[in-house]
Enzyme design. Structure first.
Site, PDB file in Angstrom:
ATOM      1  N   ASP A  31       0.848  -1.189   0.000  1.00 16.98           N
ATOM      2  CA  ASP A  31       0.000   0.000   0.000  1.00 16.98           C
ATOM      3  C   ASP A  31       0.889   1.246   0.000  1.00 16.98           C
ATOM      4  O   ASP A  31       1.895   1.320   0.715  1.00 16.98           O
ATOM      5  CB  ASP A  31      -0.906  -0.011   1.245  1.00 16.98           C
ATOM      6  N   ASN A  85     -12.792  -3.335   2.724  1.00 15.85           N
ATOM      7  CA  ASN A  85     -13.817  -2.308   2.869  1.00 15.85           C
ATOM      8  C   ASN A  85     -14.787  -2.405   1.702  1.00 15.85           C
ATOM      9  O   ASN A  85     -14.370  -2.505   0.546  1.00 15.85           O
ATOM     10  CB  ASN A  85     -13.162  -0.922   2.900  1.00 15.85           C
ATOM     11  N   GLY A  91     -15.791   3.038   4.056  1.00 23.01           N
ATOM     12  CA  GLY A  91     -14.720   3.950   3.638  1.00 23.01           C
ATOM     13  C   GLY A  91     -13.917   3.452   2.456  1.00 23.01           C
ATOM     14  O   GLY A  91     -12.765   3.854   2.273  1.00 23.01           O
ATOM     15  N   GLN A  92     -14.517   2.604   1.626  1.00 24.36           N
ATOM     16  CA  GLN A  92     -13.797   2.138   0.430  1.00 24.36           C
ATOM     17  C   GLN A  92     -13.477   3.328  -0.468  1.00 24.36           C
ATOM     18  O   GLN A  92     -14.348   4.176  -0.706  1.00 24.36           O
ATOM     19  CB  GLN A  92     -14.650   1.105  -0.325  1.00 24.36           C
ATOM     20  N   HIS A  98     -10.156  -5.465  -2.996  1.00 19.49           N
ATOM     21  CA  HIS A  98      -8.803  -5.675  -2.453  1.00 19.49           C
ATOM     22  C   HIS A  98      -8.893  -6.094  -1.004  1.00 19.49           C
ATOM     23  O   HIS A  98      -9.751  -5.614  -0.259  1.00 19.49           O
ATOM     24  CB  HIS A  98      -7.936  -4.421  -2.595  1.00 19.49           C
ATOM     25  N   LEU A  99      -8.002  -6.987  -0.608  1.00 18.14           N
ATOM     26  CA  LEU A  99      -7.857  -7.373   0.786  1.00 18.14           C
ATOM     27  C   LEU A  99      -6.602  -6.700   1.314  1.00 18.14           C
ATOM     28  O   LEU A  99      -5.522  -6.843   0.737  1.00 18.14           O
ATOM     29  CB  LEU A  99      -7.724  -8.896   0.922  1.00 18.14           C
ATOM     30  N   HIS A 100      -6.774  -5.942   2.407  1.00 19.94           N
ATOM     31  CA  HIS A 100      -5.616  -5.354   3.087  1.00 19.94           C
ATOM     32  C   HIS A 100      -5.023  -6.432   3.998  1.00 19.94           C
ATOM     33  O   HIS A 100      -5.745  -7.001   4.833  1.00 19.94           O
ATOM     34  CB  HIS A 100      -6.050  -4.194   3.989  1.00 19.94           C
TER      35      HIS A 100
HETATM   36  P1  5GP Z   1      -9.734   1.290   0.550  1.00 15.25           P
HETATM   37  O1  5GP Z   1      -9.825   2.610   1.275  1.00 15.25           O
HETATM   38  O2  5GP Z   1     -10.477   1.345  -0.764  1.00 15.25           O
HETATM   39  O3  5GP Z   1     -10.102   0.099   1.380  1.00 15.25           O
HETATM   40  O4  5GP Z   1      -8.194   1.065   0.249  1.00 15.25           O
HETATM   41  C1  5GP Z   1      -7.542   1.588  -0.841  1.00 15.25           C
HETATM   42  C2  5GP Z   1      -6.072   1.562  -0.523  1.00 15.25           C
HETATM   43  O5  5GP Z   1      -5.353   1.750  -1.710  1.00 15.25           O
HETATM   44  C3  5GP Z   1      -5.617   2.651   0.449  1.00 15.25           C
HETATM   45  O6  5GP Z   1      -5.041   2.050   1.598  1.00 15.25           O
HETATM   46  C4  5GP Z   1      -4.617   3.470  -0.363  1.00 15.25           C
HETATM   47  O7  5GP Z   1      -3.521   3.905   0.408  1.00 15.25           O
HETATM   48  C5  5GP Z   1      -4.202   2.485  -1.449  1.00 15.25           C
HETATM   49  N1  5GP Z   1      -3.807   3.123  -2.694  1.00 15.25           N
HETATM   50  C6  5GP Z   1      -4.500   4.085  -3.364  1.00 15.25           C
HETATM   51  N2  5GP Z   1      -3.859   4.405  -4.503  1.00 15.25           N
HETATM   52  C7  5GP Z   1      -2.757   3.609  -4.556  1.00 15.25           C
HETATM   53  C8  5GP Z   1      -1.695   3.489  -5.501  1.00 15.25           C
HETATM   54  O8  5GP Z   1      -1.637   4.153  -6.536  1.00 15.25           O
HETATM   55  N3  5GP Z   1      -0.718   2.577  -5.228  1.00 15.25           N
HETATM   56  C9  5GP Z   1      -0.751   1.797  -4.096  1.00 15.25           C
HETATM   57  N4  5GP Z   1       0.254   0.929  -3.918  1.00 15.25           N
HETATM   58  N5  5GP Z   1      -1.733   1.900  -3.185  1.00 15.25           N
HETATM   59  C10 5GP Z   1      -2.725   2.796  -3.415  1.00 15.25           C
END
Ligand code: 5GP
Length: 112
Positions: A31, A85, A91-92, A98-100
């Site tokens: 991330d 999310n 908060g997506q 995606h899985l964190h």
């Molecule tokens: P969400 O908030 O949708 O669950 O998570 C999206 C994640 O994608 C966030 O943790 C954010 O930091 C990450 N992210 C957004 N844009 C990019 C990118 O261009 N490259 C990488 N490696 N991560 C990203």
């Protein structure tokens, strides 16, 4: 299915990412804004918007990816957290499933 996102560009190598693991079905990369010492995103190569659009086969492929990342990052024994999310309340921000995978520190429960 989802429209194109920043993760689609990462899959197609149009923008760079720090890739941890890849196979035919999934891609795992760090991330850009890490919330823990290890923060890796595991995504399907097929562009599905969120968990609502996933099926068992896709989730199985993602599980393989999570287990591989945990092994590669040395998290399997000490523990780690997996989060996905879905939509506004969660908060997506990127609408490609995606899985964190978060590890390297301890986490609180319940999450915020
Ligand atoms: P969400 O908030 O949708 O669950 O998570 C999206 C994640 O994608 C966030 O943790 C954010 O930091 C990450 N992210 C957004 N844009 C990019 C990118 O261009 N490259 C990488 N490696 N991560 C990203």
């Amino acid at each position: 299915m989802s429209g194109d996102t920043i993760f689609g560009k990462i899959i197609r190598r149009e923008i760079p990412a720090d890739i941890v693991f890849e196979n035919e079905k999934v891609l795992a990369f760090r991330d850009v804004n890490p919330q823990a010492p290890v923060h890796v995103l595991v995504i399907p190569k097929q562009p599905v918007r969120d968990l609502n659009g996933a099926d068992r086969e896709m989730m199985g492929d993602l599980l393989d990816g999570v287990q591989k990342v945990a092994e590669l990052e040395g998290l399997s024994k000490e523990g780690f957290r997996v989060v996905t999310n879905v939509g506004t309340n969660a908060g997506q921000t990127v609408f490609h499933l995606h899985l964190h995978v978060l590890g390297g520190r301890s986490f609180r429960w319940p999450p915020g």
